[in-house]
Design an enzyme around this catalytic site. Structure first.
Site, PDB file in Angstrom:
ATOM      1  N   LYS A 106    -152.978 -49.138 -33.606  1.00 20.36           N
ATOM      2  CA  LYS A 106    -153.174 -48.548 -34.939  1.00 20.36           C
ATOM      3  C   LYS A 106    -153.326 -49.691 -35.935  1.00 20.36           C
ATOM      4  O   LYS A 106    -153.180 -50.855 -35.574  1.00 20.36           O
ATOM      5  CB  LYS A 106    -151.996 -47.657 -35.324  1.00 20.36           C
ATOM      6  CG  LYS A 106    -150.626 -48.351 -35.227  1.00 20.36           C
ATOM      7  CD  LYS A 106    -149.485 -47.382 -35.492  1.00 20.36           C
ATOM      8  CE  LYS A 106    -149.291 -46.410 -34.357  1.00 20.36           C
ATOM      9  NZ  LYS A 106    -149.428 -45.021 -34.769  1.00 20.36           N
ATOM     10  N   ARG A 107    -153.592 -49.344 -37.174  1.00 22.58           N
ATOM     11  CA  ARG A 107    -153.691 -50.363 -38.215  1.00 22.58           C
ATOM     12  C   ARG A 107    -152.383 -51.162 -38.283  1.00 22.58           C
ATOM     13  O   ARG A 107    -151.304 -50.614 -38.088  1.00 22.58           O
ATOM     14  CB  ARG A 107    -153.957 -49.659 -39.553  1.00 22.58           C
ATOM     15  CG  ARG A 107    -154.229 -50.536 -40.737  1.00 22.58           C
ATOM     16  CD  ARG A 107    -154.831 -49.692 -41.872  1.00 22.58           C
ATOM     17  NE  ARG A 107    -154.036 -48.507 -42.162  1.00 22.58           N
ATOM     18  CZ  ARG A 107    -153.037 -48.473 -43.048  1.00 22.58           C
ATOM     19  NH1 ARG A 107    -152.691 -49.566 -43.706  1.00 22.58           N
ATOM     20  NH2 ARG A 107    -152.383 -47.360 -43.284  1.00 22.58           N
ATOM     21  N   LYS A 156    -145.531 -49.458 -40.092  1.00 24.56           N
ATOM     22  CA  LYS A 156    -145.818 -48.950 -38.746  1.00 24.56           C
ATOM     23  C   LYS A 156    -144.977 -49.677 -37.690  1.00 24.56           C
ATOM     24  O   LYS A 156    -144.925 -49.274 -36.540  1.00 24.56           O
ATOM     25  CB  LYS A 156    -147.310 -49.071 -38.445  1.00 24.56           C
ATOM     26  CG  LYS A 156    -148.156 -48.150 -39.341  1.00 24.56           C
ATOM     27  CD  LYS A 156    -149.642 -48.289 -39.066  1.00 24.56           C
ATOM     28  CE  LYS A 156    -150.495 -47.457 -40.010  1.00 24.56           C
ATOM     29  NZ  LYS A 156    -150.488 -46.024 -39.711  1.00 24.56           N
ATOM     30  N   LYS A 210    -153.958 -37.959 -29.950  1.00 24.42           N
ATOM     31  CA  LYS A 210    -154.872 -38.356 -28.869  1.00 24.42           C
ATOM     32  C   LYS A 210    -154.094 -38.680 -27.600  1.00 24.42           C
ATOM     33  O   LYS A 210    -154.473 -38.273 -26.495  1.00 24.42           O
ATOM     34  CB  LYS A 210    -155.708 -39.563 -29.309  1.00 24.42           C
ATOM     35  CG  LYS A 210    -156.673 -39.244 -30.423  1.00 24.42           C
ATOM     36  CD  LYS A 210    -157.138 -40.493 -31.161  1.00 24.42           C
ATOM     37  CE  LYS A 210    -157.794 -40.095 -32.474  1.00 24.42           C
ATOM     38  NZ  LYS A 210    -157.787 -41.155 -33.476  1.00 24.42           N
TER      39      LYS A 210
END
Length: 747
Positions: free
Chosen positions: A482-483, A488, A594
């Site tokens: 992910k970014r 995060k 996903k």
């Protein structure tokens, strides 16, 4: 589409002596022509999705699948001695960065798949964000010239170009149309800036650095450029079809603002109505209020666009005037609602010499939505608390989704075939039927294990080809892709790996299932800490992977230039999805969906859509750890001392000290010391351990080890994974887009 005509033309296609790129362009053109021959009639009402990003990935395979000719194309090419997989060397369109842009692409896919008239507007970037290389462990940004393969899926519409005026220059906006195939053919229209060298820069890069006035002005130009081109075109089309009866504009058009980047479209819409079409300001305001709606994607203040009045006045003086008028009209309305001065200030479009795009969208938008249940509740209770108090009917939740066409049928043909064999193929048309798998999970667990092993092999082969890293078969795969952002918490995963590594070295971690931790992420070029985290992960990988004592049990790989095509392989081959953001900060996430759909368990916090994943697939089939939102809020209020925690926990101290004790080198940049200080002493703009990495680290490590232990019973673990697949239909963007169509756009 005339499939037979396409296949006949493909059979006749001469392939000898042609390069991969020549074949790619010729086959794409054949498919495009046939696909467009069956375009749908115009709808009575259309919705338009304005977004700074559309992360569409590689078009070739997805479009052939949507047109229903992928397998036939594979077979025809095979007869000619060509493996269709050669076209994987064609790179992704560099039109987005992360979840925001991928969501936009999924929405367009689902709308076409459902026959709903939704069209996109954005920018046709020449280089996009950047191509990421890793040199000596550091991220290096290179231009991503994705158009060097040409762009056969885009059609330049020279005769539909528009003129966009700034105070200091005039720019030509030339539209390129990318058809979106499904039950109807919709359109993604991307604008390319042409004219002077300065004008062309507008569509050169996604998110140019904005740490200088020049950079800020370029960002402002970009946001106005595509927003103005979009609303100008829609108004012109309306006049052509219905005359100047703008009261009916919202009956035929709905405009969705994807985050705060395109919110200037509101001001331009009102400017055009009043200045060009002589509509009264109040009437223009009311038309706008019926037309626009706004999706919020973040609670982080720095990600909510605000523009200094000096910048706006400098290059967009007419927009400045409209914004001031809107601010004054908003103030009148809020006073009538008996808002306190503090409440007026909180909702103000203009305050402290800055224009708030979020507050403008809240004032004008007839609907404001969050993108997961928790996120929407946080918007109502915190970020937009005042607006919710006075405009409660505006607020809705629309939990994000992903298109199962790309993220299951295309990227995991093997699992899709197993599902077909088990419950039939109706789920491909109606994803809700995927839940029928629940009655067969134990029966197919052994076959699923074989499918997962095959997808891992494909992933490991690709990693060897791309990264030069060889991974043994049979490894458990944990992925965090992910970014790169501090919230995060890729840094927390890095520290957890160090603790497990130490345990393997000293014998305190035993009976460990061989595992690889995969990372993929780009950092914004000016985000120093994020770039330091990439370097730290790569230093850990170098040490762990070269240690003969443990590398049969533990590996770490940071894949470079993570993109949609890489993601298609990673989500299919992963066992454990790492979704470890600080609770309350991840609006939704779509990567988590996903992975879930492809049969990975989630190891994550109760944040974003993780909460709904757990509700649907069962807490017992996922691994939840860490502080929840209420505890995070208490810690923010009462404070906590990470230094005391480090004194009390030797393992944590070992891992964190590795940043500064010489275990790893940051090549003399001092960036590791800065990460250490961020965790232990804070900075002028935040308290120590602002994202509660150390607070959640122990429970995270315990979860990782619990997963590892559970995975030894392969069948029982496969049942958990399949439970996730079987209950993932809710996260189809078909469901999300149907809700937008019914509840917001009325299409």
């Amino acid at each position: 589409m005339d499939r037979q005509l396409y296949l006949q033309n493909l059979e006749k296609l001469k392939t000898n002596g042609k390069t991969v790129i020549e074949l790619y362009n010729e086959i794409s053109t054949l498919a495009l022509e046939c696909g467009l021959s069956n375009a749908a009639k115009p709808a009575a009402k259309n919705a338009y999705y304005l977004s700074m990003e559309f992360l569409i990935g590689r078009s070739f395979f997805n479009n052939l699948m949507e047109l229903g000719v992928l397998e036939e194309t594979r077979d025809v090419l095979a007869k000619k001695g060509i493996d269709i997989n050669i076209f994987e060397e064609i790179e992704d369109a560099a039109l987005g960065n992360g979840g925001l842009g991928r969501l936009a692409a999924c929405f367009l896919d689902s709308a076409a798949g459902l026959g709903l008239p939704l069209h996109g507007y954005g920018i046709r970037y020449k280089y996009g964000l950047f191509k990421q290389a890793i040199k000596n462990g550091f991220q290096v940004e290179l231009p991503d010239d994705w158009q060097r393969f040409s762009d056969p899926w885009s059609i330049r519409r020279e005769n539909e170009k528009r003129i966009i005026k700034f105070a200091d220059m005039v720019v030509t906006a030339v539209p390129y149309d990318m058809p979106v195939f499904g039950k109807r053919v919709n359109n993604l229209r991307l604008w390319q800036a042409e004219g002077s060298e300065k004008a062309q820069k507008i569509s050169e890069y996604l998110y140019p650095a904005d740490d200088t006035e020049e950079g800020k002005l370029l960002r402002l130009r970009q946001e106005y450029f595509f927003s103005a081109a979009a609303v100008g075109e829609l108004l012109d089309k309306h006049v052509k079809q219905y005359g100047k009866n703008f009261d009916k504009f919202a009956e035929f058009n709905a405009i969705q603002l994807n985050d705060t980047h395109p919110v200037l479209a509101i001001a331009e819409f009102i400017r055009l109505l009043t200045a060009e079409h002589k509509v009264g300001f109040d009437d223009a305001l009311n038309i706008a209020k019926k037309t626009f709606s706004y999706t919020n994607h973040t609670v982080l203040p720095e990600a909510l666009e605000c523009w200094g009045d000096g910048l706006v006045k400098k290059i967009l003086p007419d927009i400045y005037t409209v914004l001031i008028k809107l601010h004054l009209r908003q103030k009148e309305e809020l006073v009538k609602l008996k808002c306190t001065p503090e409440e007026v200030a909180d909702m103000a479009i203009y305050s402290s010499e800055r224009f708030s795009m979020a507050n403008l969208a809240l004032f004008i938008g007839h609907t404001v939505n969050g993108v997961a249940k928790l996120h929407t509740e946080i918007l109502k209770a915190s970020l937009f608390k005042t607006a919710y108090k006075y405009y409660p009917d505006k607020f809705q939740n629309k939990t994000n989704g992903i298109t199962q066409r790309r993220w299951l049928m295309l990227c995991n043909r093997e699992l899709s075939a197993l599902i077909d064999k088990t419950i039939g193929s109706d789920w491909r048309e109606d994803i809700s039927k995927l839940s029928e798998l629940n009655g067969h999970i134990s029966d197919i667990a052994d076959e699923f294990i074989k499918v997962k092993a095959e997808k891992k092999k494909q992933l490991f082969d690709y990693i060897k080809e791309q990264e030069g890293a060889e991974l043994p078969n049979g490894f458990l795969v944990y992925s965090q892709v992910k970014r790169l952002h501090e919230y995060k918490r890729q840094l927390m995963t890095a520290l957890a790996i160090l603790e497990i590594y130490k345990g393997l070295k000293d014998g305190t971690v035993t009976d460990f299932q061989p595992s690889v931790f995969l990372f993929g992420a780009k950092s914004a070029p000016a985000y120093r800490r994020a770039k330091a985290i990439i370097k730290f992960i790569n230093e850990i990988a170098k040490k762990v992977n070269s240690d003969a004592q443990t590398n049969g049990l533990l590996r770490v790989v940071f894949v470079h230039n993570y993109n949609v095509s890489y993601a298609e392989k990673i989500v299919a081959g992963t066992d454990v999805s790492l979704q470890v953001s600080t609770a309350g900060l991840e609006a939704s996430g779509t990567g988590n969906m996903k992975f879930m759909m492809n049969g990975a368990v989630t190891c994550g916090t109760m944040d974003g859509a993780n909460i709904e994943i757990v509700e649907l697939a069962g807490k017992e089939n996922n691994y939840i750890f860490g502080a929840e939102v209420d505890e995070i809020e208490r810690l923010k209020k009462d404070g906590y001392d990470p230094k005391e925690l480090l004194k009390a926990n030797g393992l944590h101290n070992f891992a964190v000290s590795a940043l500064i004790d010489g275990t790893f080198s940051d090549d003399g940049t001092g960036c590791f010391k800065e990460l250490y200080d961020a965790l232990t002493v804070g900075a002028s703009w935040h308290k120590p351990d602002n994202y509660f990495v150390l607070h959640d680290l122990e429970s995270f490590v315990n979860s990782l080890l619990k997963i590892n232990a559970d995975s030894k019973d392969a069948k029982a673990f496969a049942v958990k994974q399949l439970k996730n697949t079987a209950n993932s239909a809710h996260f189809s963007s078909d469901r999300t887009i149907s809700e937008y169509a019914k509840d917001i756009w009325k299409i």
